[in-house]
Design a protein around this motif. Structure first.
Motif, PDB file in Angstrom:
ATOM      1  N   VAL A 250      79.389  44.820  38.519  1.00 21.84           N
ATOM      2  CA  VAL A 250      78.821  44.633  37.174  1.00 21.84           C
ATOM      3  C   VAL A 250      77.539  43.812  37.275  1.00 21.84           C
ATOM      4  O   VAL A 250      76.527  44.151  36.652  1.00 21.84           O
ATOM      5  CB  VAL A 250      79.853  43.983  36.227  1.00 21.84           C
ATOM      6  N   MET A 251      77.562  42.740  38.054  1.00 26.31           N
ATOM      7  CA  MET A 251      76.365  41.911  38.218  1.00 26.31           C
ATOM      8  C   MET A 251      75.238  42.701  38.873  1.00 26.31           C
ATOM      9  O   MET A 251      74.078  42.600  38.457  1.00 26.31           O
ATOM     10  CB  MET A 251      76.697  40.677  39.062  1.00 26.31           C
ATOM     11  N   SER A 252      75.568  43.493  39.864  1.00 32.43           N
ATOM     12  CA  SER A 252      74.549  44.285  40.554  1.00 32.43           C
ATOM     13  C   SER A 252      73.873  45.273  39.614  1.00 32.43           C
ATOM     14  O   SER A 252      72.655  45.441  39.657  1.00 32.43           O
ATOM     15  CB  SER A 252      75.174  45.037  41.724  1.00 32.43           C
ATOM     16  N   ILE A 253      74.652  45.892  38.763  1.00 32.57           N
ATOM     17  CA  ILE A 253      74.079  46.856  37.813  1.00 32.57           C
ATOM     18  C   ILE A 253      73.342  46.136  36.696  1.00 32.57           C
ATOM     19  O   ILE A 253      72.227  46.514  36.319  1.00 32.57           O
ATOM     20  CB  ILE A 253      75.196  47.774  37.256  1.00 32.57           C
ATOM     21  N   ALA A 254      73.948  45.067  36.162  1.00 32.76           N
ATOM     22  CA  ALA A 254      73.329  44.346  35.051  1.00 32.76           C
ATOM     23  C   ALA A 254      72.040  43.644  35.470  1.00 32.76           C
ATOM     24  O   ALA A 254      71.153  43.428  34.643  1.00 32.76           O
ATOM     25  CB  ALA A 254      74.312  43.329  34.469  1.00 32.76           C
ATOM     26  N   ALA A 255      71.896  43.313  36.741  1.00 27.01           N
ATOM     27  CA  ALA A 255      70.684  42.638  37.218  1.00 27.01           C
ATOM     28  C   ALA A 255      69.469  43.558  37.187  1.00 27.01           C
ATOM     29  O   ALA A 255      68.333  43.086  37.303  1.00 27.01           O
ATOM     30  CB  ALA A 255      70.898  42.104  38.621  1.00 27.01           C
TER      31      ALA A 255
END
Length: 139
Positions: free
Chosen positions: A91-96
């Protein structure tokens, strides 16, 4: 309820309450204001610190409330934690991507900082939700 599940619930509650309070406070100033003039750095750092502090204090309080369970973890807890952190990472990788795109578009620091803050919040909440679902519905 295991101590790990209790800590996950604490993380989820703190991960909702603190960002909602922060965003309600800061984003309420956005309408009709140039965002470059909004002082968000101090409140954001305070919210981050308050979230970390609240998580630590509440985890200590729950450990004191049931000391025999405080350090117990088993293979199930470790696997649930691994899966939750795995989802949080994605999720963090995509949201970043959003703050990265805002930076490339030369958006204001206000929007970049808030997009990054929201990415961290979403990653933490996704991780907590996956863990809670695994604890509640079974592994």
């Amino acid at each position: 309820m295991s101590s790990e599940e209790k800590r996950t619930w604490i993380s989820a509650v703190v991960g909702v309450v603190i960002p909602v309070a922060y965003l309600a406070t800061v984003l309420s100033k956005v309408p009709g204001t140039d965002v470059a003039t909004i002082a968000y750095v101090g409140p954001m750092l305070t919210a981050i610190g308050a979230g970390i502090g609240a998580g630590i204090v509440l985890a200590i309080v729950t450990a004191i409330a049931s000391p025999k369970d405080a350090d117990r973890t088993d293979e199930r807890d470790r696997e649930i934690n691994r899966r939750g952190e795995h989802v949080g990472f994605y999720v963090m990788s995509i949201a970043a991507i959003v703050p990265l795109a805002l930076t490339m578009a030369k958006a204001g620091h206000f929007w970049i900082a808030h997009a990054l803050y929201l990415a961290f919040v979403l990653a933490a909440l996704a991780s907590a939700v996956v863990k809670i679902v695994a604890y509640r519905r079974g592994w």
